[in-house]
Design an enzyme around this catalytic site. Structure first.
Site, PDB file in Angstrom:
ATOM      1  N   HIS A 268       0.836  -1.203   0.000  1.00 43.58           N
ATOM      2  CA  HIS A 268       0.000   0.000   0.000  1.00 43.58           C
ATOM      3  C   HIS A 268       0.875   1.260   0.000  1.00 43.58           C
ATOM      4  O   HIS A 268       0.699   2.164  -0.829  1.00 43.58           O
ATOM      5  CB  HIS A 268      -0.918  -0.023   1.229  1.00 43.58           C
ATOM      6  CG  HIS A 268      -1.815   1.160   1.355  1.00 43.58           C
ATOM      7  ND1 HIS A 268      -3.137   1.139   0.983  1.00 43.58           N
ATOM      8  CD2 HIS A 268      -1.588   2.418   1.831  1.00 43.58           C
ATOM      9  CE1 HIS A 268      -3.681   2.313   1.213  1.00 43.58           C
ATOM     10  NE2 HIS A 268      -2.759   3.113   1.733  1.00 43.58           N
ATOM     11  N   GLU A 269       1.822   1.317   0.917  1.00 38.52           N
ATOM     12  CA  GLU A 269       2.680   2.495   1.006  1.00 38.52           C
ATOM     13  C   GLU A 269       3.614   2.593  -0.199  1.00 38.52           C
ATOM     14  O   GLU A 269       3.971   3.698  -0.628  1.00 38.52           O
ATOM     15  CB  GLU A 269       3.467   2.489   2.319  1.00 38.52           C
ATOM     16  CG  GLU A 269       2.604   2.463   3.578  1.00 38.52           C
ATOM     17  CD  GLU A 269       1.580   3.584   3.645  1.00 38.52           C
ATOM     18  OE1 GLU A 269       1.823   4.660   3.042  1.00 38.52           O
ATOM     19  OE2 GLU A 269       0.530   3.409   4.284  1.00 38.52           O
ATOM     20  N   HIS A 272       1.832   4.618  -2.717  1.00 40.19           N
ATOM     21  CA  HIS A 272       1.985   6.057  -2.484  1.00 40.19           C
ATOM     22  C   HIS A 272       3.339   6.542  -2.997  1.00 40.19           C
ATOM     23  O   HIS A 272       3.443   7.602  -3.615  1.00 40.19           O
ATOM     24  CB  HIS A 272       1.873   6.360  -0.987  1.00 40.19           C
ATOM     25  CG  HIS A 272       0.485   6.371  -0.454  1.00 40.19           C
ATOM     26  ND1 HIS A 272      -0.484   7.226  -0.932  1.00 40.19           N
ATOM     27  CD2 HIS A 272      -0.106   5.653   0.540  1.00 40.19           C
ATOM     28  CE1 HIS A 272      -1.615   7.027  -0.261  1.00 40.19           C
ATOM     29  NE2 HIS A 272      -1.411   6.076   0.634  1.00 40.19           N
ATOM     30  N   GLU A 297      -4.487   8.306  -2.758  1.00 36.92           N
ATOM     31  CA  GLU A 297      -4.928   7.005  -2.258  1.00 36.92           C
ATOM     32  C   GLU A 297      -5.286   6.048  -3.383  1.00 36.92           C
ATOM     33  O   GLU A 297      -5.233   4.821  -3.199  1.00 36.92           O
ATOM     34  CB  GLU A 297      -6.111   7.190  -1.314  1.00 36.92           C
ATOM     35  CG  GLU A 297      -6.441   5.979  -0.471  1.00 36.92           C
ATOM     36  CD  GLU A 297      -5.376   5.637   0.576  1.00 36.92           C
ATOM     37  OE1 GLU A 297      -5.410   4.516   1.115  1.00 36.92           O
ATOM     38  OE2 GLU A 297      -4.518   6.509   0.854  1.00 36.92           O
TER      39      GLU A 297
END
Length: 501
Positions: A268-269, A272, A297
């Protein structure tokens, strides 16, 4: 945009405006990395000094932004002939100026210092399961943010003003319409899975050493192509990414009984970080070289859910997974794919929530944050309201405030940040449809060839920075206006297939 003179006083208004914005950007990134240090490695007793450092940077940034010279440059550019990129830079700087010009510098400084102090108090309150320790800080921050909102636009509700700070191009009404669609669509799917869905086993047994999970997360970043020369992995109480196009750092955290938790958080990160690292380097310090926060996001959700939770991903990554975790030599691709996507409505923690129930966590927080800011509830009512809504939306109640209303860091600094998470999933579904129309994404994943996927996202999203408004960027990238329908179709198809509905 290159400047044409060395003496700032002789530069055209546009060049001076951009030079000021570059200085502001550098101060903002300095604050970001100080905040990263506070959450990752700063000694606990450093919080008081760090609060003052961040406050000083905030005050300086505010002064530079609302300086009379900025107003003069913007006035001079009001009717100037600018190209599309120049116009976008001026539009975004003007928006920032107009939002901040009426806010007293002392108030901004106080908000920043209070938020920095709140982080340590929140961590202590969460560790001790002591909401009463944190409640007065919530009230202080709410009052400060209300005051700030009043200065920005006294004709709007304070919550609307706070929301528009991150999403000035997507109205609160539009987000509420998306929420209403998901309130109608998600609970019936959850109920159907509970009553009619096939059983999916949880393969995780015992505890998994943190050092093994960390090396697994590092391996996942390498597998996906994370640029180690422009990033690093660390741990934090609440996973996040901090960075720009030259230095985008990711963090994760480890759950002893579930290795999938840290792995998906890391991916997930990473998503980003891909956004930050894909921004134009030649436009660093300008809006054209800055991310659109309401899009951020979508990048993390795309990589976590549309890549990291897919069967092609696990067909390739499972051997690496097994090499870092003992006891799973017999684990099959189907089993780990199901485990990565299984629904657990009984989970009380947002960052550990599955892809489907996650959005009820977001809606819950958004509703409570709005009620608190608008004065419908007080701080001491939040634990009860939280537990009631958790029961209503997910059929479960937190056993402690630490796994309930104290679990998120966001309210240490504000109250309108959660909408972006669901917006991200909605936009990610649209991007997923668009990229799969052009690329065989599954085949690329099976080949461990992530470059074309990265390049597509950079071409359609990252490189534009803030050139386009959020709705225009979504439509340009996907060929569609913002809509919840692609996401609803995606979750219906995915979970009907997964649970044999």
């Amino acid at each position: 945009m290159a400047t044409h003179e060395t003496d700032a006083d002789t530069l055209p208004a546009y060049d001076q405006l951009l030079e000021r914005n570059r200085r502001l950007t550098n101060l903002q990134y300095a604050s970001m990395y100080l905040n990263w240090d506070q959450q990752v490695m700063m000694p606990e007793n450093g919080a008081q000094g760090r609060a003052q450092q961040l406050s000083a940077l905030s005050a300086t940034s505010h002064e530079l932004l609302v300086d009379d010279e900025v107003r003069e440059w913007l006035d001079a550019l009001e009717d100037a002939e600018l190209d599309a990129e120049q116009s976008a830079n001026v539009r975004e700087i003007r928006n920032s100026y107009e939002r901040e010009a009426s806010v007293p510098g002392e108030l901004n400084e106080k908000i920043t210092q209070t938020a920095a102090e709140n982080q340590q108090i929140w961590q202590d309150a969460k560790a001790d399961n002591d909401f009463e320790m944190f409640a007065p800080r919530l009230e202080t921050m709410r009052d400060l943010q209300r005051e700030r909102a009043q200065h920005i636009d006294p004709d709007k509700s304070p919550y609307t003003v706070l929301y528009e700070g991150d999403h000035q191009y997507i109205s609160l009404e539009t987000i509420e319409e998306i929420f209403e669609t998901l309130r109608e669509e998600i609970p019936p799917i959850i109920d159907e899975i509970r009553t009619e869905g096939s059983d999916i086993a949880d393969p995780w047994e015992g505890e998994y050493p943190e050092e093994n999970q960390e090396t697994l997360s590092e391996a996942a970043l390498d597998f996906l192509g994370y640029d180690r020369n422009r990033g690093r992995l660390d741990t934090a109480a609440h996973p996040f990414m901090a960075g720009n196009q030259f230095d985008a750092r990711v963090t994760t955290r480890f759950k002893p009984t579930d290795p999938m938790d840290a792995l998906t958080a890391t991916i997930h990160e990473f998503g980003h970080a891909t956004y930050q690292l894909g921004l134009r380097q030649d436009e660093y310090g300008t809006p054209l070289g800055s991310a659109r926060m309401s899009i951020h996001e979508s990048q993390s959700r795309f990589w976590e859910n549309h890549i990291g939770r897919t069967k092609p991903f696990w067909e390739q990554f499972l051997p690496t997974f097994k090499s870092h975790l003992d006891g799973h030599d017999d684990l099959t691709v189907q089993e780990v794919y199901e485990a990565a996507n299984r629904i657990n409505p009984n989970n009380r923690i947002r960052v550990e929530a599955d892809e489907l129930t996650y959005h009820m966590h977001i809606i819950l927080r958004s509703e409570i944050g709005r009620a608190f800011v608008e004065g419908d509830i007080e701080a001491d009512e939040i634990p009860h309201v939280w537990n009631e809504k958790m029961d209503e939306y997910l059929g479960v109640r937190p056993e402690t405030d630490s796994e309930g209303c104290l679990q998120d860091i966001h309210w240490t600094s504000g109250f309108a940040a959660f909408h972006g998470y669901t917006l991200g999933s909605v936009v990610a579904a649209q991007l997923n449809d668009a990229i799969r129309d052009e690329l065989d994404v599954d085949a690329l994943v099976r080949e461990e060839n992530f470059d074309p996927i990265q390049e597509w996202m950079t071409e359609h999203v990252h490189q534009h920075g803030q050139r386009y408004t959020t709705p225009d960027l979504i439509e340009k990238a996907t060929g569609q206006s913002l809509s919840a329908e692609p996401f609803v179709e995606y979750i219906r198809d995915k979970f009907s297939d997964l649970y044999d509905l």
